[in-house]
Design an enzyme around this catalytic site. Structure first.
Site, PDB file in Angstrom:
ATOM      1  N   TYR A 144       0.828  -1.197   0.000  1.00 53.97           N
ATOM      2  CA  TYR A 144       0.000   0.000   0.000  1.00 53.97           C
ATOM      3  C   TYR A 144       0.864   1.249   0.000  1.00 53.97           C
ATOM      4  O   TYR A 144       2.080   1.176   0.205  1.00 53.97           O
ATOM      5  CB  TYR A 144      -0.954   0.016   1.203  1.00 53.97           C
ATOM      6  CG  TYR A 144      -0.314   0.399   2.522  1.00 53.97           C
ATOM      7  CD1 TYR A 144       0.539  -0.472   3.192  1.00 53.97           C
ATOM      8  CD2 TYR A 144      -0.539   1.661   3.086  1.00 53.97           C
ATOM      9  CE1 TYR A 144       1.133  -0.116   4.396  1.00 53.97           C
ATOM     10  CE2 TYR A 144       0.050   2.025   4.295  1.00 53.97           C
ATOM     11  CZ  TYR A 144       0.885   1.130   4.944  1.00 53.97           C
ATOM     12  OH  TYR A 144       1.474   1.495   6.131  1.00 53.97           O
ATOM     13  N   ARG A 163       7.815   3.327  -5.072  1.00 56.72           N
ATOM     14  CA  ARG A 163       8.075   2.472  -3.899  1.00 56.72           C
ATOM     15  C   ARG A 163       7.072   1.318  -3.863  1.00 56.72           C
ATOM     16  O   ARG A 163       7.421   0.187  -3.491  1.00 56.72           O
ATOM     17  CB  ARG A 163       7.988   3.295  -2.602  1.00 56.72           C
ATOM     18  CG  ARG A 163       8.307   2.459  -1.360  1.00 56.72           C
ATOM     19  CD  ARG A 163       8.371   3.290  -0.091  1.00 56.72           C
ATOM     20  NE  ARG A 163       7.097   3.905   0.236  1.00 56.72           N
ATOM     21  CZ  ARG A 163       6.908   4.754   1.240  1.00 56.72           C
ATOM     22  NH1 ARG A 163       7.915   5.107   2.030  1.00 56.72           N
ATOM     23  NH2 ARG A 163       5.711   5.274   1.476  1.00 56.72           N
ATOM     24  N   ARG A 184      -8.032 -20.479  -0.753  1.00 60.62           N
ATOM     25  CA  ARG A 184      -7.020 -20.228   0.280  1.00 60.62           C
ATOM     26  C   ARG A 184      -5.953 -21.313   0.310  1.00 60.62           C
ATOM     27  O   ARG A 184      -6.266 -22.496   0.436  1.00 60.62           O
ATOM     28  CB  ARG A 184      -7.694 -20.114   1.656  1.00 60.62           C
ATOM     29  CG  ARG A 184      -6.733 -19.650   2.730  1.00 60.62           C
ATOM     30  CD  ARG A 184      -7.373 -19.611   4.106  1.00 60.62           C
ATOM     31  NE  ARG A 184      -6.407 -19.160   5.091  1.00 60.62           N
ATOM     32  CZ  ARG A 184      -5.432 -19.913   5.584  1.00 60.62           C
ATOM     33  NH1 ARG A 184      -5.305 -21.165   5.195  1.00 60.62           N
ATOM     34  NH2 ARG A 184      -4.582 -19.419   6.471  1.00 60.62           N
ATOM     35  N   HIS A 238      -1.472 -21.402   1.327  1.00 62.34           N
ATOM     36  CA  HIS A 238      -0.253 -20.616   1.562  1.00 62.34           C
ATOM     37  C   HIS A 238       0.536 -20.434   0.266  1.00 62.34           C
ATOM     38  O   HIS A 238       1.135 -19.401   0.030  1.00 62.34           O
ATOM     39  CB  HIS A 238       0.636 -21.295   2.606  1.00 62.34           C
ATOM     40  CG  HIS A 238       0.138 -21.138   4.004  1.00 62.34           C
ATOM     41  ND1 HIS A 238      -1.124 -21.497   4.402  1.00 62.34           N
ATOM     42  CD2 HIS A 238       0.732 -20.636   5.113  1.00 62.34           C
ATOM     43  CE1 HIS A 238      -1.293 -21.241   5.681  1.00 62.34           C
ATOM     44  NE2 HIS A 238      -0.173 -20.703   6.147  1.00 62.34           N
ATOM     45  N   LYS A 296       6.560  -1.881   2.008  1.00 59.37           N
ATOM     46  CA  LYS A 296       5.376  -1.294   2.642  1.00 59.37           C
ATOM     47  C   LYS A 296       4.195  -2.244   2.435  1.00 59.37           C
ATOM     48  O   LYS A 296       3.407  -2.083   1.500  1.00 59.37           O
ATOM     49  CB  LYS A 296       5.108   0.096   2.041  1.00 59.37           C
ATOM     50  CG  LYS A 296       4.178   0.951   2.895  1.00 59.37           C
ATOM     51  CD  LYS A 296       4.262   2.398   2.467  1.00 59.37           C
ATOM     52  CE  LYS A 296       3.184   3.260   3.104  1.00 59.37           C
ATOM     53  NZ  LYS A 296       3.316   3.422   4.547  1.00 59.37           N
ATOM     54  N   GLU A 309      12.239   3.107  13.997  1.00 59.81           N
ATOM     55  CA  GLU A 309      11.347   4.143  13.450  1.00 59.81           C
ATOM     56  C   GLU A 309      10.093   4.186  14.309  1.00 59.81           C
ATOM     57  O   GLU A 309      10.084   3.631  15.412  1.00 59.81           O
ATOM     58  CB  GLU A 309      11.027   3.838  11.980  1.00 59.81           C
ATOM     59  CG  GLU A 309      10.387   2.475  11.763  1.00 59.81           C
ATOM     60  CD  GLU A 309      10.050   2.178  10.305  1.00 59.81           C
ATOM     61  OE1 GLU A 309       9.962   3.114   9.505  1.00 59.81           O
ATOM     62  OE2 GLU A 309       9.846   0.996   9.983  1.00 59.81           O
ATOM     63  N   LEU A 353      11.203   1.453   7.088  1.00 55.14           N
ATOM     64  CA  LEU A 353      10.640   1.833   5.796  1.00 55.14           C
ATOM     65  C   LEU A 353      11.424   3.040   5.275  1.00 55.14           C
ATOM     66  O   LEU A 353      11.639   3.998   6.032  1.00 55.14           O
ATOM     67  CB  LEU A 353       9.158   2.209   5.948  1.00 55.14           C
ATOM     68  CG  LEU A 353       8.478   2.511   4.618  1.00 55.14           C
ATOM     69  CD1 LEU A 353       8.175   1.211   3.882  1.00 55.14           C
ATOM     70  CD2 LEU A 353       7.198   3.300   4.818  1.00 55.14           C
TER      71      LEU A 353
END
Ligand SMILES: Cc1ncc(COP(=O)(O)O)c(C=O)c1O
Length: 293
Positions: free
Chosen positions: A35, A54, A102, A104, A149, A182, A206
């Site tokens: 995101y 990014r 679903r 993995h 991110k 951070e 990040l």
């Protein structure tokens, strides 16, 4: 369509509440997605390209490709701004690996779910800029790929909520050995003897877009900037602490847990830096002036 917010989802435009995705979307099942948050000033998206680039790197780090080019994604963001008419806004973008039964194990040929929405930028508590804010030291128990991110944010969310419930604006992450990384949703800086330190890039933080801008304006105003590790103890003894994020801009931290930082008041470096940062935003967005925070 209600003005005030707008969603783009897989090629279609709609009110946010009308956006639906599969219950087997891997974003929903596994937090398998990336995101960005872009701040819009006076109808102009700030550092949009840096954010979208990014986002491409974050997706690549998870092993999938965003089906829109950066230029096409920029058009989506401009479309959100133009169609919604919101001038002071946050745009949230999210791309997940897509939906599948679903498992993995993921297939290599999945169709990512692409969305972006725009909302008015929420106001920050006024007291933060008048008296300063507090941050709560929290052990950083995240993984070794914090440079991506991703939407898998549980450690950040738990730390931020612990901080919030205890009356602090942010969580101040440090490793078990005291190394400061951070914030839960921001980068952190300490000022000592007129110089600035921020954690070096790597898998533990990040690479904040705002961090790059902050370092640029810091150098412009003559501050020496060190991208070097520092500890929680050094932060506690700092003259000033600052945190930064696209939505937050710069935040002066005057309390770290129980301890006052510096004189316990907003410091002069924060004031100069934040003013210089806003001037940079104003210039880059081509605006006569910015709406006050
Ligand atoms: C963990 C973390 N660090 C730093 C930041 C600041 O990043 P940026 O300046 O690109 O908004 C964020 C923003 O959400 C974040 O979540």
């Amino acid at each position: 369509m209600t003005m005030g917010e707008l969603l783009y989802l897989n090629g279609e435009w709609m009110p946010i509440r009308e956006g639906h995705v599969s219950c087997e979307d891997r974003g929903f099942n596994f937090g398998d997605g990336v995101y960005e948050v872009v701040r819009v000033y006076g109808g102009q998206p700030f550092t949009m390209r840096e954010h979208l680039e990014r986002q491409v790197r974050s997706a690549a780090g998870l092993g999938f490709e965003i089906p829109l080019s950066v230029e096409q994604f920029e058009e989506v963001l401009r479309g959100l701004i133009e169609r919604s008419g919101i001038e002071e806004a946050l745009i949230y973008t999210q791309v997940t690996r897509g939906a599948a039964p679903r498992n993995h194990i993921f297939a290599d040929d999945m169709t990512p779910t692409v969305m972006a929405f725009i909302r008015p930028a929420p106001p920050h508590p006024k007291v933060w800029r008048i008296e300063g804010a507090g941050a709560l030291p929290c052990v950083d128990n995240r993984w070794n790929m914090c440079h991506l991110k991703t939407i898998a944010l549980l450690p950040n969310i738990l730390a931020k909520n612990a901080a919030h419930r205890a009356g602090f604006a942010e969580a101040f992450f440090h490793l078990e050995d005291g190394t400061v990384t951070e914030g839960s949703a921001s980068n952190s800086y300490v000022i000592r003897g007129g110089e600035m330190w921020t954690a070096p890039l790597g898998p533990k933080i990040l690479p904040g877009i705002t961090r790059t801008q902050v370092m640029e304006v810091a150098r412009e105003i003559g501050l020496t900037v060190h991208e070097e590790t520092f500890t929680l103890t050094e932060a506690e003894d700092a003259d000033e602490i600052i945190m930064s994020a696209s939505n937050l801009e710069l935040l002066p931290i005057v309390r770290l847990g129980e301890r006052s930082i510096g004189k316990g008041k907003i410091g002069p470096v924060y004031r100069r830096l934040h003013e210089a940062y806003r001037e940079l935003v104003r210039r880059r967005c081509g605006l006569a002036e910015l709406v006050p925070l």
